[in-house]
Design an enzyme around this catalytic site. Structure first.
Site, PDB file in Angstrom:
ATOM      1  N   HIS A   1       0.855  -1.213   0.000  1.00 40.43           N
ATOM      2  CA  HIS A   1       0.000   0.000   0.000  1.00 40.43           C
ATOM      3  C   HIS A   1       0.867   1.231   0.000  1.00 40.43           C
ATOM      4  CE1 HIS A   1      -3.284   2.699   1.303  1.00 40.43           C
ATOM      5  NE2 HIS A   1      -4.076   1.754   0.841  1.00 40.43           N
ATOM      6  N   PHE A   2       1.333   1.736  -0.956  1.00 40.76           N
ATOM      7  CA  PHE A   2       1.358   1.297  -2.341  1.00 40.76           C
ATOM      8  C   PHE A   2       2.814   1.228  -2.755  1.00 40.76           C
ATOM      9  CE2 PHE A   2      -2.566   3.785  -1.855  1.00 40.76           C
ATOM     10  CZ  PHE A   2      -3.511   2.849  -2.225  1.00 40.76           C
TER      11      PHE A   2
END
Length: 144
Positions: free
Chosen positions: A51-52
């Site tokens: 993420h991410f």
């Protein structure tokens, strides 16, 4: 600022453990009213793996979870709830104002707005460098 509660003391109160304990220490407690705690966000957090990639951002739901954990400490410090567990009963009016990234120091504020028997409502707000990054209203239920 002197720590009011350490990570070890926090883990004695709430059941959350690695990788889902999101409080490093408690800065301030006004019993039965409000609490302020700190989460130092580092690149080593497991959630940053996905993420991410290339743009690590703390998921908003985990900011809310951190706020709920802080609220749990305040609630469980009340004499009538000693030895119990506080659960999230609802999340209302959640707003995310900016992203939280590695290196940020997240200040987690929780204030009890209403309490009746084993159910209550708290105002929860997270800050980075005095900028509001997240706010919501959390309903909590205390039980075993």
């Amino acid at each position: 600022m002197k720590k009011v509660m350490t990570a070890t003391e926090i883990m004695e109160m709430i059941p959350n453990r690695y990788p889902i304990c999101y409080i490093d220490y408690v800065d301030e407690i006004i019993p039965n009213e409000k609490i302020i705690a700190t989460k130092n966000v580092t690149i080593n957090e497991e959630f940053f793996q996905g993420h991410f990639p290339g743009n690590p951002t703390m998921p908003g739901v985990l900011i809310i979870e951190a706020l709920a954990q802080v609220g749990s400490i305040l609630i469980l410090k009340m004499d009538q709830f000693e030895g119990e567990t506080a659960y999230i009963g609802g999340i209302n009016k959640a707003k995310f104002r900016q992203k939280v990234v590695p290196g940020d120091v997240l200040k987690l504020h929780f204030e009890i707005v209403k309490l009746r028997d084993f159910v209550g409502i708290g105002k929860a707000t997270a800050y980075v460098e005095d900028k509001k990054v997240c706010e919501c209203e959390l309903t909590f239920i205390v039980g075993r």
